[in-house]
Design an enzyme around this catalytic site. Structure first.
Site, PDB file in Angstrom:
ATOM      1  N   ARG A 105       0.830  -1.201   0.000  1.00 16.45           N
ATOM      2  CA  ARG A 105       0.000   0.000   0.000  1.00 16.45           C
ATOM      3  C   ARG A 105       0.870   1.259   0.000  1.00 16.45           C
ATOM      4  O   ARG A 105       1.969   1.265   0.534  1.00 16.45           O
ATOM      5  CB  ARG A 105      -0.895   0.020   1.234  1.00 16.45           C
ATOM      6  CG  ARG A 105      -1.857  -1.153   1.326  1.00 16.45           C
ATOM      7  CD  ARG A 105      -2.371  -1.290   2.744  1.00 16.45           C
ATOM      8  NE  ARG A 105      -3.296  -2.395   2.893  1.00 16.45           N
ATOM      9  CZ  ARG A 105      -2.934  -3.660   3.051  1.00 16.45           C
ATOM     10  NH1 ARG A 105      -1.656  -3.993   3.074  1.00 16.45           N
ATOM     11  NH2 ARG A 105      -3.833  -4.616   3.190  1.00 16.45           N
TER      12      ARG A 105
ATOM     13  N   ARG B 155     -22.155 -14.993  -5.572  1.00 18.14           N
ATOM     14  CA  ARG B 155     -22.689 -13.840  -6.303  1.00 18.14           C
ATOM     15  C   ARG B 155     -21.812 -12.606  -6.121  1.00 18.14           C
ATOM     16  O   ARG B 155     -21.940 -11.641  -6.874  1.00 18.14           O
ATOM     17  CB  ARG B 155     -24.120 -13.546  -5.865  1.00 18.14           C
ATOM     18  CG  ARG B 155     -24.279 -12.944  -4.492  1.00 18.14           C
ATOM     19  CD  ARG B 155     -25.746 -12.720  -4.138  1.00 18.14           C
ATOM     20  NE  ARG B 155     -26.411 -11.833  -5.085  1.00 18.14           N
ATOM     21  CZ  ARG B 155     -27.713 -11.572  -5.055  1.00 18.14           C
ATOM     22  NH1 ARG B 155     -28.500 -12.154  -4.147  1.00 18.14           N
ATOM     23  NH2 ARG B 155     -28.255 -10.745  -5.940  1.00 18.14           N
TER      24      ARG B 155
ATOM     25  N   ASP C  89     -31.693  -9.896  -8.008  1.00 17.36           N
ATOM     26  CA  ASP C  89     -32.259 -11.226  -7.821  1.00 17.36           C
ATOM     27  C   ASP C  89     -33.053 -11.598  -9.068  1.00 17.36           C
ATOM     28  O   ASP C  89     -33.535 -10.725  -9.796  1.00 17.36           O
ATOM     29  CB  ASP C  89     -33.174 -11.248  -6.595  1.00 17.36           C
ATOM     30  CG  ASP C  89     -32.398 -11.256  -5.286  1.00 17.36           C
ATOM     31  OD1 ASP C  89     -31.184 -11.543  -5.329  1.00 17.36           O
ATOM     32  OD2 ASP C  89     -33.007 -10.948  -4.241  1.00 17.36           O
ATOM     33  N   GLU C  90     -33.228 -12.880  -9.287  1.00 11.21           N
ATOM     34  CA  GLU C  90     -33.928 -13.344 -10.492  1.00 11.21           C
ATOM     35  C   GLU C  90     -35.383 -12.900 -10.544  1.00 11.21           C
ATOM     36  O   GLU C  90     -35.980 -12.810 -11.623  1.00 11.21           O
ATOM     37  CB  GLU C  90     -33.860 -14.864 -10.572  1.00 11.21           C
ATOM     38  CG  GLU C  90     -34.570 -15.555  -9.409  1.00 11.21           C
ATOM     39  CD  GLU C  90     -34.572 -17.063  -9.536  1.00 11.21           C
ATOM     40  OE1 GLU C  90     -35.331 -17.695  -8.792  1.00 11.21           O
ATOM     41  OE2 GLU C  90     -33.840 -17.609 -10.377  1.00 11.21           O
ATOM     42  N   ASP C  91     -35.981 -12.631  -9.382  1.00 11.56           N
ATOM     43  CA  ASP C  91     -37.401 -12.295  -9.329  1.00 11.56           C
ATOM     44  C   ASP C  91     -37.649 -10.799  -9.170  1.00 11.56           C
ATOM     45  O   ASP C  91     -38.767 -10.365  -8.903  1.00 11.56           O
ATOM     46  CB  ASP C  91     -38.090 -13.044  -8.176  1.00 11.56           C
ATOM     47  CG  ASP C  91     -37.212 -13.090  -6.939  1.00 11.56           C
ATOM     48  OD1 ASP C  91     -36.412 -12.148  -6.749  1.00 11.56           O
ATOM     49  OD2 ASP C  91     -37.306 -14.068  -6.174  1.00 11.56           O
TER      50      ASP C  91
ATOM     51  N   GLU D 153     -26.507 -12.872   2.737  1.00 13.94           N
ATOM     52  CA  GLU D 153     -25.382 -12.316   1.976  1.00 13.94           C
ATOM     53  C   GLU D 153     -25.584 -10.828   1.715  1.00 13.94           C
ATOM     54  O   GLU D 153     -24.619 -10.048   1.690  1.00 13.94           O
ATOM     55  CB  GLU D 153     -25.185 -13.084   0.663  1.00 13.94           C
ATOM     56  CG  GLU D 153     -26.104 -12.714  -0.482  1.00 13.94           C
ATOM     57  CD  GLU D 153     -27.543 -13.189  -0.308  1.00 13.94           C
ATOM     58  OE1 GLU D 153     -28.389 -12.795  -1.134  1.00 13.94           O
ATOM     59  OE2 GLU D 153     -27.820 -13.962   0.641  1.00 13.94           O
ATOM     60  N   ASP D 154     -26.827 -10.399   1.553  1.00 10.00           N
ATOM     61  CA  ASP D 154     -27.111  -8.984   1.324  1.00 10.00           C
ATOM     62  C   ASP D 154     -26.859  -8.150   2.582  1.00 10.00           C
ATOM     63  O   ASP D 154     -26.361  -7.027   2.513  1.00 10.00           O
ATOM     64  CB  ASP D 154     -28.552  -8.796   0.835  1.00 10.00           C
ATOM     65  CG  ASP D 154     -29.566  -9.585   1.659  1.00 10.00           C
ATOM     66  OD1 ASP D 154     -29.168 -10.279   2.609  1.00 10.00           O
ATOM     67  OD2 ASP D 154     -30.773  -9.503   1.346  1.00 10.00           O
TER      68      ASP D 154
ATOM     69  N   ARG E 200     -31.969 -14.215   9.775  1.00  3.33           N
ATOM     70  CA  ARG E 200     -31.441 -12.884   9.507  1.00  3.33           C
ATOM     71  C   ARG E 200     -31.185 -12.118  10.808  1.00  3.33           C
ATOM     72  O   ARG E 200     -30.253 -11.317  10.901  1.00  3.33           O
ATOM     73  CB  ARG E 200     -32.390 -12.122   8.578  1.00  3.33           C
ATOM     74  CG  ARG E 200     -32.435 -12.766   7.179  1.00  3.33           C
ATOM     75  CD  ARG E 200     -33.468 -12.165   6.273  1.00  3.33           C
ATOM     76  NE  ARG E 200     -33.073 -10.918   5.628  1.00  3.33           N
ATOM     77  CZ  ARG E 200     -32.264 -10.827   4.575  1.00  3.33           C
ATOM     78  NH1 ARG E 200     -31.716 -11.923   4.057  1.00  3.33           N
ATOM     79  NH2 ARG E 200     -31.992  -9.659   4.043  1.00  3.33           N
TER      80      ARG E 200
END
Length: 729
Positions: free
Chosen positions: A423, A532, A548-550, A636-637, A684
């Protein structure tokens, strides 16, 4: 002839004098020496008091040219290279006492020796070992290790301490992988004992590196050892905007011995108004037997003041040396945003290899104590604000927990070992700090979102959409296909990646709709949730639109969200918002999806963020947290929100209210049952507390800001609105 003889005699005498001077120097008679020494300590009438154009300049004594210790031609670093040391590996550097081969082969992996039966380990050392074992550096295989950590407790090497481990020399030498300490790191907070408090650890460290508190400049081996602080922390930090005192100190006074000179002199500077320097003799078992004439008065004055109140109401905090060079006062001052005024000659300040302490502290000289009040009073308010801001940054980035101190130590060593990926000074000394700026991602500051404002640059004006697919493609009316078409129509879309995390085989190419942008289908790694957020090389843009897929989004909504993100590239910007709260009854963090006036998370089912966070998620977070996400197929979100808020210290940004986000998106989805499942919600809640525990605090920040298009919902013609389609959603 006589002249020639005289010349030869003079020449011989001169040669003899030169030889004597070389071998040991000409010694003056005792009377002459005493006169010379007395003269040294007195200021000559024609000698001016020192004047500093910069009040933060190092306090150099006016008689520096007359002493051996402050020779003009020899720097302290040059002196310590020729001085003797308590460490046998005095000349050690990374290139001479470190084997790079295992690091280059396996990366920077750290092995902790198994704990031996019957060996006592202090709580502090257990915390250090637990931090390393829970970090991304840890390996349980010594054959993969680049660095080795002892399980033998080396923190307290004061023989009078109950934490002192006996027979350490033999125990260390018998370790099968010791190899004279090569590629080993030893942690130490206390060394030596009364009365001289030397830095000897009581065993031969060989070629091992030291991560040591209170280490002197003479014994510190540059680019090899790491100076760490004494880690004593305050529990509360309430900083009022106005400061009552200019300079404060409260601590022990030593009547005799090492460290007594400076603290005995503090009463000369104390004025009980803006400068409050308090000492007490009331420490140790026999303090009354040894007290002097000032002790009772000092003790009475000492008891009048509350230390925390002083600390949080002072602009500057004095940090004088004690028996050892380092002091707990150093970290206490940093935490309280009180600018430390260092009075400990020869102390190698913590993490001095990476931190520019001139931006956060005043470095003083013990011999010029009387000049300190005048100096700190002369510092401009703008400079004081800058110093205080830097103290808070350094505290949060590197010193606010044992975990951060240990991880910073390891990162420093990693930078030495892997120099091609080290760094820069700016990364270490500016927000968000070196722990969050991973050089393996890039050596160019402009590739990191949090440096855009500093460098005056903007992100690339396109995004890559990553759609997370977990359901088989059985119908042409599925939400994922409609989403793909809507996103592809965005003027800002560069490409679309479909991450196939479904157990069924990949659909044939003709099953995907034709679009004007490339559509790349990738099989998820091990079909786990964390995949993801892997740093896929196919992501070529700065911005990632995570879906998301939906998810149901229109092209207009995508365009507007990306336009907002371009102004806030270091944050998460998106639609579905959630919040956290503290449950006082259960004494734990809670997660809620209720619609309220504030939020602290934007779910990554419909959000835009910088691609660097994929790299940080994958390479910074420990395996334990990612493993928990993958095992639960959940959270994960939440974890991504924790990470980004920990980096930015800012909340995400929600755009345009859309109440039907999940309700309308799950109608035909196989995941609908998961969102309705109470176990899913309970998981959650558990994730929230597990994540907060690892981060050491709750990084999420609440916000009440929502960004809508101009004229959104205003009673004007729809033709005047740029994002008119959003009105109908």
């Amino acid at each position: 002839m006589q002249a020639k003889k005289r010349y030869l005699i003079l020449l011989s005498a001169g040669a003899c004098l030169a030889l004597l001077s070389y071998l040991g120097g000409v010694r003056l008679p005792a009377a002459s020496r005493s006169r010379r020494d007395r003269g040294r300590n007195a200021r000559r009438p024609d000698q001016p008091w020192p004047h500093f154009s910069d009040p933060l300049h190092l306090f150099l004594p006016s008689d520096q040219t007359d002493t051996e210790e402050y020779n003009l031609h020899v720097s302290p670093r040059q002196k310590r290279d020729v001085n003797t040391s308590v460490y046998r590996g005095r000349r050690c550097r990374v290139d001479s006492c470190f084997d790079f081969a295992p690091c280059q082969k396996n990366g920077f992996k750290v092995y902790v020796y198994p704990q031996q039966k019957g060996e006592k380990i202090s709580e502090s050392y257990q915390n250090i070992l637990a931090t390393i074992e829970g970090s991304r550096f840890y390996t349980s295989d010594p054959g993969q290790a680049c660095l080795f950590i002892l399980s033998l407790d080396t923190l307290d090497r004061d023989q009078l301490s109950p934490q002192y481990v006996h027979n350490l020399k033999t125990k260390v030498q018998n370790l099968p992988l010791w190899n004279d300490g090569r590629n080993h790191l030893i942690f130490n907070l206390y060394s030596g004992t009364w009365p001289d408090y030397t830095e000897d650890l009581g065993f031969d460290i060989g070629q091992a590196m030291l991560a040591k508190a209170s280490i002197s400049t003479e014994n510190f081996r540059p680019s090899f050892d790491v100076s760490i602080p004494l880690s004593g922390f305050l529990k509360y930090n309430s900083i009022p905007p106005l400061r009552k005192y200019a300079l404060v100190f409260k601590g022990k006074r030593y009547l005799t011995g090492i460290g007594s000179d400076t603290r005995n002199a503090l009463h000369h500077v104390h004025n009980a108004e803006d400068v409050v320097l308090l000492t007490t003799c009331k420490h140790g078992k026999d303090w009354q037997r040894h007290k002097d004439a000032r002790c009772d008065a000092d003790n009475a004055e000492y008891d009048k003041y509350d230390y925390k109140e002083m600390l949080h109401n002072s602009t500057f905090c004095l940090v004088p040396r004690g028996r050892r060079l380092g002091s707990f006062r150093f970290l206490e001052a940093l935490q309280a945003a009180c600018v430390p005024v260092m009075l400990s000659n020869g102390w190698e300040l913590p993490f001095s290899e990476i931190i520019d302490w001139n931006t956060a502290a005043v470095i003083g000289d013990e011999r010029l104590l009387l000049q300190i009040p005048t100096t700190v009073r002369s510092i401009h308010q703008d400079k004081i604000l800058s110093l205080r801001q830097q103290t808070q940054f350094l505290w949060e980035a590197y010193f606010s927990s044992v975990e951060k101190i240990v991880l910073t130590t390891l990162e420093i060593i990693q930078d030495r070992v892997l120099e091609h990926g080290s760094r820069s000074s700016l990364m270490w000394n500016s927000h968000p700090g070196g722990l969050f700026a991973l050089p393996q991602y890039s050596g160019y500051l402009g590739d990191f979102p949090f440096y855009y404002a500093t460098l005056g640059i903007k992100p690339y004006p396109k995004f890559t959409a990553v759609i997370h697919a977990v359901s088989p493609l059985v119908s042409q009316s599925q939400p994922i296909l409609k989403l793909l078409v809507a996103v592809a129509k965005s003027q800002y879309c560069s490409q679309i990646i479909v991450l196939w995390n479904c157990d069924k085989p990949l659909p044939a190419k003709h099953r995907w709709p034709a679009t004007s942008v490339p559509v790349i289908v990738i099989e998820g790694e091990n079909k786990v949730m964390s995949s993801r957020f892997l740093p896929y090389e196919t992501i070529s843009t700065d911005a990632v639109l995570s879906l998301d897929e939906d998810t149901v989004l229109s092209t207009t909504e995508v365009d507007f969200a990306f336009t907002v993100w371009q102004s806030f590239p270091e944050r998460i910007v998106g639609y579905p918002a959630r919040s956290h709260f503290w449950d006082g009854n259960k004494e734990r963090w809670g997660y809620t999806s209720k619609w309220t006036n504030d939020y602290s998370m934007v779910l990554t089912g419909a959000a835009i963020y910088h691609r660097y966070y994929h790299h940080l998620y994958t390479n910074y977070l420990p395996t334990s947290l990612k493993g928990m996400v993958d095992q639960l197929a959940n959270c994960e979100d939440i974890l991504m929100n924790f990470l980004v808020s920990a980096v930015t210290k800012l909340p995400p940004i929600k755009v345009t209210q859309k109440k039907q986000y999940k309700e309308t998106m799950m109608g035909q989805s196989s995941r609908a049952s998961r969102w309705a499942d109470p176990d899913h919600f309970a998981q959650r809640q558990t994730c929230m507390n597990k994540f907060a525990s690892w981060f050491g605090a709750m990084p999420l920040v609440h916000s009440r800001m929502r960004l809508d298009p101009i004229l959104f919902k205003d009673q004007v013609s729809i033709l005047r609105k740029k994002y008119r389609d959003i009105e109908r959603l």
